[in-house]
Motif scaffolding. Structure first.
Motif, PDB file in Angstrom:
ATOM      1  N   THR A 126       0.971  -1.005  -0.084  1.00 16.88           N
ATOM      2  CA  THR A 126       0.272  -0.120   0.131  1.00 16.88           C
ATOM      3  C   THR A 126       0.719   1.154   0.265  1.00 16.88           C
ATOM      4  O   THR A 126       1.733   1.646   0.808  1.00 16.88           O
ATOM      5  CB  THR A 126      -0.675   0.006   1.235  1.00 16.88           C
ATOM      6  N   GLU A 133      -9.521  -7.351   1.569  1.00 12.95           N
ATOM      7  CA  GLU A 133      -9.082  -5.851   1.742  1.00 12.95           C
ATOM      8  C   GLU A 133      -9.593  -4.920   2.133  1.00 12.95           C
ATOM      9  O   GLU A 133     -10.647  -4.710   1.452  1.00 12.95           O
ATOM     10  CB  GLU A 133      -8.038  -5.530   0.621  1.00 12.95           C
ATOM     11  N   ARG A 151      -5.529  -1.568   4.570  1.00 14.82           N
ATOM     12  CA  ARG A 151      -4.161  -1.079   4.145  1.00 14.82           C
ATOM     13  C   ARG A 151      -4.228   0.573   4.645  1.00 14.82           C
ATOM     14  O   ARG A 151      -5.209   0.932   4.558  1.00 14.82           O
ATOM     15  CB  ARG A 151      -4.682  -1.020   2.853  1.00 14.82           C
ATOM     16  N   ASP A 204       0.855  -2.007   6.269  1.00 17.73           N
ATOM     17  CA  ASP A 204      -0.594  -2.944   5.849  1.00 17.73           C
ATOM     18  C   ASP A 204      -0.292  -3.973   7.272  1.00 17.73           C
ATOM     19  O   ASP A 204       0.456  -4.360   7.732  1.00 17.73           O
ATOM     20  CB  ASP A 204       0.366  -4.327   5.053  1.00 17.73           C
TER      21      ASP A 204
END
Length: 515
Positions: free
Chosen positions: A93, A129, A193, A239
């Motif tokens: 990220t 995610e 993220r 992350d």
């Protein structure tokens, strides 16, 4: 990307803010490791704008890096710029944001860089995610905030709220119904993220009753560490795996500031979102997480110090034999109040900042990159110093006023291609001591050492971590302390903080914005 104003309601008030594609935060960009993508940025707002791809190294392509008057002139209202984004070693990220004035307060968004097709994460693949963008909100127009502190020479007004994914959370007035909620299933793994898009504050972040397992920072994998909280500085990304292994219920995720100097005002509020299990137990009040005290330096830097590189896919390694070392002070300074100005800095001065006693003077007619490429004289000067021009007890209290006024200049440091670099950032207590997040464009770097007090060139290098130091693009220099980074200068170009001019660059695109 269309940069334009959009109307948003937060904290019982409605105002127009600058957004991208009408979203706050802006849209997520998704790419695979090694991809090249093109983003057409059209400025439909009232102010000049540039966009920086924070953490994208852009090999041999500084033309699309974005900082105003460093690698490009700004995109003027009504103008467009088609930017070429070259991904190389990044995986994880990172983020994009405006790099002109204070526009990045609302013009920002995440970048997800996935492993190349056919490869996988160095940890079990998560079930879902989730972007977690930490930002802030002013009831005033942010350009008014900028104009006020530029006019007065004082510190900017603190924000009225922090936000998680654009929402302040239900601890603020009029925000309960819009609080961001993450609906989760029990015993699943969620990849958070996380991006700190806040302007000035380092933040603590945690989820009640849940551990976070950090697996990457600034799009570089780390050895997994399980933690109750994270510390994340402005510009940094992280992350972290969240395993939903608790009893069904509602749990706050929360963030608040880490700020170490009582003389500096900061937003001391707490932003929240809710992790809500979808298997029942969602009627009770959410549990609140443990967050360290706002001035807990040990908690902040114990976390930073726990991060170690996984060295997964790294092509650079940690430089062992240093060819160039730069030791640079990082200071808050003051300038005398001129003419009829009303100045709100200490003793009627204007606040400034410097590295090695040079307060950077931004060009305003030609950017530095084009000046280099086309041999235009008078835009910048070589010779940024390798060491502080004045030696004193940098971390002492009550330093003499004579040290507070820096020189001004547009100085660059020229590096030979392939140089093994060490840069030591020495914080000072001039005017007021602060923790400073430092970002380097165009390169990742290894954070090999951090300490408190004055850097000792004879002793401190013996405590360096040269085995598995974290690989990052943004480092936090502690209050009354120092940080050392190392990297190999293998990306030719003009990069904010320092530059290398040796190897031939790609030519500028024909559609660079005019000044």
């Amino acid at each position: 990307m269309l940069v334009k104003e959009a109307t948003y309601t937060r904290l019982c008030s409605t105002k127009k803010i600058l957004t991208v594609n009408g979203k706050f935060p802006g849209p997520i960009l998704r790419a695979y490791k090694g991809d090249t993508i093109y983003v057409n940025v059209h400025n439909g707002g009232r102010y000049n704008i540039t966009i920086h791809w924070h953490g994208v190294k852009q090999p041999r392509n500084p033309w699309s890096d974005g900082p105003e008057y460093i690698t490009q002139c700004p995109i003027q209202p009504g103008g467009s710029f088609n930017q070429k984004i070259i991904f190389s070693t990044e995986e994880g990220t990172i983020w994009w944001h405006a790099h002109s004035d204070w526009s990045r307060a609302t013009v920002h968004g995440a970048i997800f860089v996935y492993p190349k097709p056919g490869t996988s994460y160095p940890f079990p693949k998560p079930h879902h995610e989730v972007p977690i963008i930490l930002a802030e909100w002013w009831k005033k127009d942010v350009m008014e905030v900028l104009e006020e502190f530029v006019r007065t020479g004082g510190a900017p007004n603190v924000s009225d709220a922090y936000t998680i994914n654009g929402q302040p959370g239900d601890l603020y007035p009029c925000s309960k119904s819009e609080t961001f909620k993450l609906s989760v299933s029990q015993n699943k793994t969620y990849l958070l993220r996380i991006v700190n898009a806040v302007m000035n504050e380092i933040l603590f972040f945690a989820v009640a009753n849940h551990k976070l397992t950090v697996v990457a920072t600034d799009a570089s994998y780390t050895k997994p560490i399980e933690t109750d909280y994270i510390t994340i500085s402005p510009g940094q990304s992280m992350d972290a795996l969240l395993v939903t292994n608790q009893q069904p219920g509602r749990y706050y995720m929360a963030a608040r500031a880490y700020s170490t100097n009582a003389q500096i005002g900061f937003d001391n509020t707490t932003t929240t979102a809710i992790v809500e299990y979808n298997t029942g137990g969602t009627t009770s009040s959410p549990l609140f997480p443990y967050l360290p005290s706002y001035n807990d330096t040990n908690a902040a830097f114990n976390f930073f110090g726990s991060l170690k590189s996984l060295a997964f896919g790294s092509t650079e390694g940690v430089p062992k034999k240093i060819t160039t070392r730069i030791v640079s002070t990082v200071s808050i300074n003051t300038f005398p109040c001129a003419g009829n100005q009303t100045c709100q800095g200490p003793n009627g001065t204007r606040l400034a900042a410097s590295m090695n006693n040079i307060s950077f003077l931004e060009p305003n007619t030609v950017d530095i990159l084009e000046a280099y490429y086309y041999y235009i004289n008078g835009v910048f000067k070589k010779g940024f110093p390798n060491s502080p021009p004045y030696l004193f007890n940098f971390t002492a209290q009550g330093l003499p006023l004579m040290l507070q006024t820096p020189k001004t200049g547009t100085k660059v440091k020229v590096l030979e291609y392939g140089s093994d670099m060490e840069v030591v950032f020495q914080n000072t207590n001039l005017v007021v001591g602060l923790d400073h997040p430092i970002h380097l464009h165009g390169h990742d770097f290894h954070i090999v050492g951090t300490g408190f007090g004055n850097f000792d060139e004879e002793k401190d290098p013996f405590s360096y971590n040269l085995v598995d130091p974290p690989l990052r693009n943004t480092v936090t220099v502690p209050i009354s302390g120092w940080t050392a980074i190392r990297f190999k200068a293998i990306n030719p170009g003009v990069w904010f903080m320092h530059c290398h001019f040796e190897q031939k660059l790609l030519p500028p695109p024909p559609h660079m914005p005019p000044c």
